[in-house]
Motif scaffolding. Structure first.
Motif, PDB file in Angstrom:
ATOM      1  N   TYR A   1       0.778  -0.965   0.263  1.00  0.00           N
ATOM      2  CA  TYR A   1      -0.278  -0.210   0.110  1.00  0.00           C
ATOM      3  C   TYR A   1       1.093   0.872  -0.191  1.00  0.00           C
ATOM      4  O   TYR A   1       0.570   2.246  -0.179  1.00  0.00           O
ATOM      5  CB  TYR A   1      -1.226  -0.454   1.108  1.00  0.00           C
ATOM      6  CG  TYR A   1      -0.757   0.427   2.583  1.00  0.00           C
ATOM      7  CD1 TYR A   1      -0.479   1.733   2.806  1.00  0.00           C
ATOM      8  CD2 TYR A   1      -0.124  -0.544   3.642  1.00  0.00           C
ATOM      9  CE1 TYR A   1       0.101   2.325   4.222  1.00  0.00           C
ATOM     10  CE2 TYR A   1      -0.217  -0.569   4.989  1.00  0.00           C
ATOM     11  CZ  TYR A   1      -0.029   0.682   5.018  1.00  0.00           C
ATOM     12  OH  TYR A   1       0.523   1.128   6.557  1.00  0.00           O
ATOM     13  N   THR A   2       1.739   1.589   0.490  1.00  0.00           N
ATOM     14  CA  THR A   2       3.039   2.508   0.678  1.00  0.00           C
ATOM     15  C   THR A   2       2.729   2.660  -1.389  1.00  0.00           C
ATOM     16  O   THR A   2       3.509   3.691  -1.033  1.00  0.00           O
ATOM     17  CB  THR A   2       3.997   2.872   1.734  1.00  0.00           C
ATOM     18  OG1 THR A   2       4.893   0.993   1.079  1.00  0.00           O
ATOM     19  CG2 THR A   2       3.507   2.815   2.776  1.00  0.00           C
ATOM     20  N   MET A   3       3.496   1.606  -1.487  1.00  0.00           N
ATOM     21  CA  MET A   3       4.188   1.800  -2.731  1.00  0.00           C
ATOM     22  C   MET A   3       2.945   2.718  -3.975  1.00  0.00           C
ATOM     23  O   MET A   3       3.187   3.477  -4.726  1.00  0.00           O
ATOM     24  CB  MET A   3       4.447   0.169  -3.611  1.00  0.00           C
ATOM     25  CG  MET A   3       4.442   0.441  -4.769  1.00  0.00           C
ATOM     26  SD  MET A   3       5.919   2.006  -5.347  1.00  0.00           S
ATOM     27  CE  MET A   3       7.354   0.465  -6.579  1.00  0.00           C
ATOM     28  N   GLY A   4       1.575   2.014  -3.351  1.00  0.00           N
ATOM     29  CA  GLY A   4       0.142   2.558  -4.271  1.00  0.00           C
ATOM     30  C   GLY A   4       0.241   3.914  -4.240  1.00  0.00           C
ATOM     31  O   GLY A   4      -0.073   4.718  -5.127  1.00  0.00           O
ATOM     32  N   ILE A   5       0.030   4.526  -3.131  1.00  0.00           N
ATOM     33  CA  ILE A   5       0.675   6.013  -2.555  1.00  0.00           C
ATOM     34  C   ILE A   5       1.890   6.726  -2.673  1.00  0.00           C
ATOM     35  O   ILE A   5       0.915   7.473  -3.773  1.00  0.00           O
ATOM     36  CB  ILE A   5       0.414   6.044  -0.829  1.00  0.00           C
ATOM     37  CG1 ILE A   5      -0.463   5.451  -0.041  1.00  0.00           C
ATOM     38  CG2 ILE A   5       0.429   7.192  -0.192  1.00  0.00           C
ATOM     39  CD1 ILE A   5      -0.513   5.083   1.274  1.00  0.00           C
ATOM     40  N   VAL A   6       2.745   6.211  -2.957  1.00  0.00           N
ATOM     41  CA  VAL A   6       3.896   7.616  -4.129  1.00  0.00           C
ATOM     42  C   VAL A   6       3.109   7.108  -5.076  1.00  0.00           C
ATOM     43  O   VAL A   6       2.881   7.824  -5.384  1.00  0.00           O
ATOM     44  CB  VAL A   6       4.790   5.966  -3.457  1.00  0.00           C
ATOM     45  CG1 VAL A   6       6.482   6.517  -4.231  1.00  0.00           C
ATOM     46  CG2 VAL A   6       5.073   6.488  -1.632  1.00  0.00           C
ATOM     47  N   VAL A   7       2.662   6.048  -5.847  1.00  0.00           N
ATOM     48  CA  VAL A   7       2.377   5.774  -7.641  1.00  0.00           C
ATOM     49  C   VAL A   7       0.935   7.229  -7.462  1.00  0.00           C
ATOM     50  O   VAL A   7       0.694   7.788  -8.222  1.00  0.00           O
ATOM     51  CB  VAL A   7       2.040   4.544  -7.752  1.00  0.00           C
ATOM     52  CG1 VAL A   7       1.788   5.177  -9.451  1.00  0.00           C
ATOM     53  CG2 VAL A   7       3.459   4.263  -7.953  1.00  0.00           C
TER      54      VAL A   7
ATOM     55  N   GLY B   1      -4.593   6.227  -9.857  1.00  0.00           N
ATOM     56  CA  GLY B   1      -4.005   6.086  -8.693  1.00  0.00           C
ATOM     57  C   GLY B   1      -4.889   4.746  -8.134  1.00  0.00           C
ATOM     58  O   GLY B   1      -4.212   4.439  -7.442  1.00  0.00           O
ATOM     59  N   ILE B   2      -5.877   5.337  -8.049  1.00  0.00           N
ATOM     60  CA  ILE B   2      -6.949   5.363  -5.961  1.00  0.00           C
ATOM     61  C   ILE B   2      -7.028   3.404  -6.983  1.00  0.00           C
ATOM     62  O   ILE B   2      -6.948   2.436  -6.637  1.00  0.00           O
ATOM     63  CB  ILE B   2      -8.021   5.390  -6.000  1.00  0.00           C
ATOM     64  CG1 ILE B   2      -7.685   6.792  -5.116  1.00  0.00           C
ATOM     65  CG2 ILE B   2      -8.963   4.308  -5.489  1.00  0.00           C
ATOM     66  CD1 ILE B   2      -8.896   7.328  -5.295  1.00  0.00           C
ATOM     67  N   GLY B   3      -7.269   3.238  -8.611  1.00  0.00           N
ATOM     68  CA  GLY B   3      -7.522   1.576  -9.035  1.00  0.00           C
ATOM     69  C   GLY B   3      -6.311   1.147  -8.724  1.00  0.00           C
ATOM     70  O   GLY B   3      -6.313  -0.210  -8.354  1.00  0.00           O
TER      71      GLY B   3
ATOM     72  N   ILE C   1      11.140  12.903  -4.336  1.00  0.00           N
ATOM     73  CA  ILE C   1      10.063  11.058  -3.431  1.00  0.00           C
ATOM     74  C   ILE C   1      10.848  10.023  -2.643  1.00  0.00           C
ATOM     75  O   ILE C   1      11.395   9.934  -1.223  1.00  0.00           O
ATOM     76  CB  ILE C   1       9.368  10.445  -4.121  1.00  0.00           C
ATOM     77  CG1 ILE C   1       8.049  11.066  -4.723  1.00  0.00           C
ATOM     78  CG2 ILE C   1       8.578   8.879  -3.502  1.00  0.00           C
ATOM     79  CD1 ILE C   1       6.813  10.922  -3.772  1.00  0.00           C
ATOM     80  N   GLU C   2      12.331  10.346  -4.048  1.00  0.00           N
ATOM     81  CA  GLU C   2      13.550   8.963  -3.261  1.00  0.00           C
ATOM     82  C   GLU C   2      14.522   9.812  -2.564  1.00  0.00           C
ATOM     83  O   GLU C   2      14.561   9.328  -1.218  1.00  0.00           O
ATOM     84  CB  GLU C   2      14.139   8.674  -4.327  1.00  0.00           C
ATOM     85  CG  GLU C   2      14.044   7.647  -4.833  1.00  0.00           C
ATOM     86  CD  GLU C   2      15.514   7.741  -6.424  1.00  0.00           C
ATOM     87  OE1 GLU C   2      16.739   7.039  -5.491  1.00  0.00           O
ATOM     88  OE2 GLU C   2      15.250   7.987  -6.966  1.00  0.00           O
ATOM     89  N   ILE C   3      13.995  11.196  -1.854  1.00  0.00           N
ATOM     90  CA  ILE C   3      15.271  11.748  -0.792  1.00  0.00           C
ATOM     91  C   ILE C   3      14.994  11.797   0.218  1.00  0.00           C
ATOM     92  O   ILE C   3      15.531  11.196   1.185  1.00  0.00           O
ATOM     93  CB  ILE C   3      15.320  13.164  -1.967  1.00  0.00           C
ATOM     94  CG1 ILE C   3      16.467  13.085  -2.567  1.00  0.00           C
ATOM     95  CG2 ILE C   3      15.992  13.982  -0.428  1.00  0.00           C
ATOM     96  CD1 ILE C   3      16.948  14.283  -3.461  1.00  0.00           C
TER      97      ILE C   3
END
Lengths: 185, 207
Positions: free
Chosen positions: B35-41, B131-133, B79-81
């Protein structure tokens, strides 16, 4: 050195264990010829951008301590390089362009290219090791995408559930291949 | 209800259009990473669609792909930083799949096919839709994979530095399940294939 090559080729196969390049894997593997074309284009781009990114990283980014720019720089190198290759092939190798041309724009957004280059940098490989790793990974890519295109022609003719036709059955086949590849060495 | 179902499962970028599968297969070994990956995307998608839509009149069609790639990779670098500074375990867990968001087909696809032709507000709405999908798809898949593969649901572990506490639920633990197969790469492919197949069957059955 040989160990790195074999690991990249089979055990840590780009498609089956690192999940890179799935889009092109599912998209172009429906015909033998397309699969080989895509594989060869990817190999050329990866090998040359491995060398370019290695040099840029070592002689520009590290001395100026701006390694946080890696992502942007590398993707730009790949994108520009793909454009240049496309122009060169279009001008001088007409036949090759007719057969490979359609894959070239797709390569920029192919995660396999970017992924292999990032792995080389993250693992701190020197130039020779990086090239060996890239070569192994690319041959692994070609190997899997080619075997898969052969399997897929057979699968399409079989009697399978309607809702599993196409992508789902391809993914399951890829899963079984991944299980086999993991145990090969 | 019906609308929500259609939105989540009939127009889903992952299950139906099969885009952005690399990250879906790679980071879903725990629910938290999924889910964190989903939020980042989702965040990057909304920001990139906004920027692309704002500058759509200044960018001509021949150079738009490089321009969009620079915008997206700048956002990914930010986001990476941030992740590297505030949540190191998560940054390490993502590995190369964090910079690989740059080549996630969903983000570039939405920029090219929607944001480059539409006004800012519709583009933001479109970004939230896709994004939510993606977020729902990757979380659902991560949930299945972690429950079947390690018998737990990790809700907060790597991000516990930020939130202050850990939260892991044990689901079951017997001789058949959890099975390490589902954590391996082969299991991921098979499980995703089955999930897409089942969703196809449901979608087909509705007609």
């Amino acid at each position: 050195m040989f160990e790195i090559f074999l690991t990249a080729l089979i055990v840590e196969n780009v498609i089956l264990t690192k999940f890179l390049g799935i889009c092109s894997f599912l998209g172009t593997s429906n015909k033998e010829k397309n699969a080989l074309g895509m594989g060869i284009s990817v190999t050329v781009v990866v090998l040359i951008s491995t060398i370019l990114t290695y040099l840029i990283n070592k002689y520009i980014l590290i001395p100026t301590s701006s390694t946080y720019l890696q992502t942007i720089t590398f993707i730009l190198v790949i994108a520009c390089f793909v454009q240049i290759i496309e122009l060169i092939i279009k001008k001088y190798f007409k036949n090759l362009y007719d057969s490979l041309g359609i894959y070239l724009p797709l390569i920029t957004t192919n995660c396999a290219v970017f992924g292999i280059i990032l792995t080389n940098i993250k693992m701190d490989y020197d130039l020779i090791t990086a090239i060996v790793n890239s070569l192994g990974s690319c041959l692994g890519f070609i190997l899997v995408i080619y075997i898969f295109s052969l399997l897929r022609e057979k699968i399409e003719n079989n009697d399978i559930l309607k809702s599993f036709k196409g992508i789902p059955i391809s993914l399951i086949t890829a899963g079984i291949m991944a299980l086999i590849f993991e145990r090969l060495i | 209800m019906r609308k929500i179902y259609d939105f989540l499962f009939k127009e889903n970028p992952v299950f139906v259009l099969v885009l952005g599968l690399c990250s879906v297969l790679a980071v879903t070994t725990t629910f938290e990473k999924s889910y964190t990956m989903g939020i980042v995307v989702l965040i990057i998608l909304v920001l990139s669609n906004t920027i692309v839509s704002l500058i759509r009149k200044f960018v001509n069609t021949e150079i738009r792909i490089p321009v969009y790639i620079i915008i997206i990779s700048t956002l990914v670098t930010i986001i990476e930083i941030l992740l590297n500074k505030y949540s190191k375990p998560l940054y390490d867990a993502f590995g190369i799949y964090l910079p690989l968001i740059v080549v996630n087909c969903i983000i570039l696809g939405r920029a090219l096919s929607f944001a480059s032709k539409n006004k800012v507000l519709p583009s933001i709405k479109d970004a939230f839709k896709s994004g939510i999908g993606y977020l729902v798809a990757i979380s659902l898949f991560g949930l299945f994979r972690e429950v079947l593969g390690s018998g737990k649901i990790t809700i907060m572990n790597d991000i516990s530095i930020l939130t202050g506490y850990r939260f892991i639920i044990d689901v079951f633990n017997n001789e058949v399940l959890p099975n390490k197969l589902f954590l391996s790469s082969g299991g991921a492919f098979i499980l995703l294939g089955l999930l897409i197949g089942v969703i196809n069957a449901f979608n087909g059955g509705d007609e």
